[in-house]
Design a protein around this motif. Structure first.
Motif, mmCIF file in Angstrom:
data_model
loop_
_atom_site.group_PDB
_atom_site.id
_atom_site.type_symbol
_atom_site.label_atom_id
_atom_site.label_comp_id
_atom_site.label_asym_id
_atom_site.label_seq_id
_atom_site.Cartn_x
_atom_site.Cartn_y
_atom_site.Cartn_z
ATOM 1 N N GLU A 192 10.134 25.885 -20.104
ATOM 2 C CA GLU A 192 8.866 26.278 -19.768
ATOM 3 C C GLU A 192 8.388 26.053 -18.497
ATOM 4 O O GLU A 192 7.670 27.115 -18.004
ATOM 5 C CB GLU A 192 7.887 24.843 -20.389
ATOM 6 C CG GLU A 192 6.385 25.260 -20.288
ATOM 7 C CD GLU A 192 5.745 24.268 -21.024
ATOM 8 O OE1 GLU A 192 4.323 24.107 -20.675
ATOM 9 O OE2 GLU A 192 6.051 23.190 -21.707
ATOM 10 N N GLU A 193 9.069 25.221 -17.573
ATOM 11 C CA GLU A 193 8.855 25.311 -16.100
ATOM 12 C C GLU A 193 9.460 26.796 -15.617
ATOM 13 O O GLU A 193 8.707 27.401 -14.558
ATOM 14 C CB GLU A 193 9.451 24.365 -15.624
ATOM 15 C CG GLU A 193 9.585 24.199 -13.954
ATOM 16 C CD GLU A 193 9.985 22.948 -13.423
ATOM 17 O OE1 GLU A 193 9.191 22.160 -12.826
ATOM 18 O OE2 GLU A 193 11.433 22.653 -13.521
ATOM 19 N N ALA A 194 10.457 27.043 -16.245
ATOM 20 C CA ALA A 194 11.100 28.322 -15.594
ATOM 21 C C ALA A 194 10.413 29.525 -15.900
ATOM 22 O O ALA A 194 10.330 30.362 -15.034
ATOM 23 C CB ALA A 194 12.701 28.460 -16.179
ATOM 24 N N HIS A 195 9.958 29.451 -17.088
ATOM 25 C CA HIS A 195 9.159 30.628 -17.471
ATOM 26 C C HIS A 195 7.942 30.847 -16.812
ATOM 27 O O HIS A 195 7.396 32.063 -16.341
ATOM 28 C CB HIS A 195 8.643 30.516 -19.014
ATOM 29 C CG HIS A 195 8.156 31.824 -19.743
ATOM 30 N ND1 HIS A 195 8.479 32.128 -20.953
ATOM 31 C CD2 HIS A 195 7.477 32.961 -19.338
ATOM 32 C CE1 HIS A 195 8.038 33.343 -21.125
ATOM 33 N NE2 HIS A 195 7.641 33.767 -20.173
ATOM 34 N N LYS A 196 7.455 29.761 -16.198
ATOM 35 C CA LYS A 196 6.088 29.799 -15.380
ATOM 36 C C LYS A 196 6.377 30.286 -13.919
ATOM 37 O O LYS A 196 5.900 31.045 -13.296
ATOM 38 C CB LYS A 196 5.468 28.349 -15.137
ATOM 39 C CG LYS A 196 4.313 28.266 -14.296
ATOM 40 C CD LYS A 196 3.750 26.642 -14.495
ATOM 41 C CE LYS A 196 2.539 26.767 -13.467
ATOM 42 N NZ LYS A 196 2.056 25.190 -13.391
ATOM 43 N N LEU A 197 7.546 29.670 -13.480
ATOM 44 C CA LEU A 197 7.786 29.824 -11.869
ATOM 45 C C LEU A 197 8.619 31.090 -11.583
ATOM 46 O O LEU A 197 8.602 31.808 -10.652
ATOM 47 C CB LEU A 197 8.730 28.679 -11.470
ATOM 48 C CG LEU A 197 7.966 27.380 -11.393
ATOM 49 C CD1 LEU A 197 8.987 26.416 -10.930
ATOM 50 C CD2 LEU A 197 6.829 27.543 -10.370
#
Length: 282
Positions: A192-197
């Motif tokens: 989820e963090e990767a998708h956001k960043l």
């Protein structure tokens, strides 16, 4: 693409264990690149190769066009790192830790208060590192990594174990660095963090990149259902094909003011990873 770092067929073995099996990737200026995968997939190994801590067994790894095993002090001065081992001096205060690294980098110490404020540690500036919470320590590690305005930043699980508010503060700083021109190499198992960043991601499993691309594009690629789900105001769910044949039906729901929410069916990165590898991320 002006590649800041580049891996071409990079392999790394530790005895009989092959940690990396021919990895290809590149990261450009103004790009946040995410290398994603579970613990033991080879993420930290690749960072250690790029930063000259270990030498690959095969292939090429370049940093600013220079082989990673020949990195000079000039190149190191362009790199910032947030790794598992913080490297902070726990008896020293936040300010004194940064002052020490300012001396190493040859940086004017007058920038330190600005950096401390940026990571929201002003009130803790004179506090010993041993007295900091985990989140505060992680922010100090990031402050040290960006103290010299690096052109390349390595972040190895930078928000692992942090509360959502602290993680959000670190995300904001990462975006700021990217927008100023830095290349950011991020490893995480938090999809989820990767998708956001991330502008681009590579899914790494057992030393092999199994998928690469922009997060949204990767998710769309594996959308086998190709459907749209409309949730109406009375709680009813209507699933329609994601194609032109559904246009009039979808428009009718909106015309009648019945739409509470609407969702497309593409999977998230974690679902894609499991589908490709059969493995969960933890």
């Amino acid at each position: 693409m002006n590649a800041v770092i580049e891996a071409i067929g990079v392999k790394k073995s530790f005895g009989e264990k092959e940690a990396l099996k021919g990895v290809n990737c590149a990261v450009a200026e103004h790009e946040i690149f995410g290398l994603l995968g579970p613990s033991g997939a080879g993420k930290t190994t690749l960072i250690k190769i790029f930063t000259g801590q270990i030498v690959q067994s095969g292939g090429e790894a370049k940093v600013f066009g220079t082989p990673s095993d020949k990195i000079t002090d000039e190149i190191y001065s362009k790199i910032g790192m947030v790794l598992d081992n913080s490297g902070l001096y726990t008896r020293l205060t936040c300010y004194d830790n940064l002052a020490l690294f300012a001396d190493i980098y040859g940086i004017d110490k007058r920038v330190i208060p600005e950096i401390i404020e940026k990571v929201k540690l002003t009130e803790a500036a004179k506090r010993a590192v041993s007295k900091l919470s985990r989140g505060m320590t992680q922010r100090l590690v990031l402050a040290r990594a960006i103290l010299h305005s690096p052109q390349l930043l390595f972040l190895d699980e930078p928000t692992n174990g942090l509360d959502p508010a602290t993680a959000l503060e670190i995300h904001t700083l990462i975006f700021e660095l990217r927008d100023k021109g830095a290349a950011v190499f991020l490893t995480t198992h938090n999809m989820e963090e990767a998708h956001k960043l991330c502008d681009n991601v590579a899914l790494l499993n057992e030393g092999v990149i199994v998928e690469y691309g922009a997060p949204d594009a990767v998710c769309r690629k594996y959308d086998s259902q190709r459907s749209v789900t409309i949730v109406t105001r009375d709680g009813h769910e209507e699933v329609l094909p994601n194609n032109p044949s559904s246009a009039q039906s979808i428009a009718k729901f909106f015309e009648d003011d019945q739409v509470e929410s609407i969702h497309s069916s593409e999977p998230n990165l974690e679902t894609v990873f499991i589908a490709l590898t059969g493995r969960k991320l933890v």
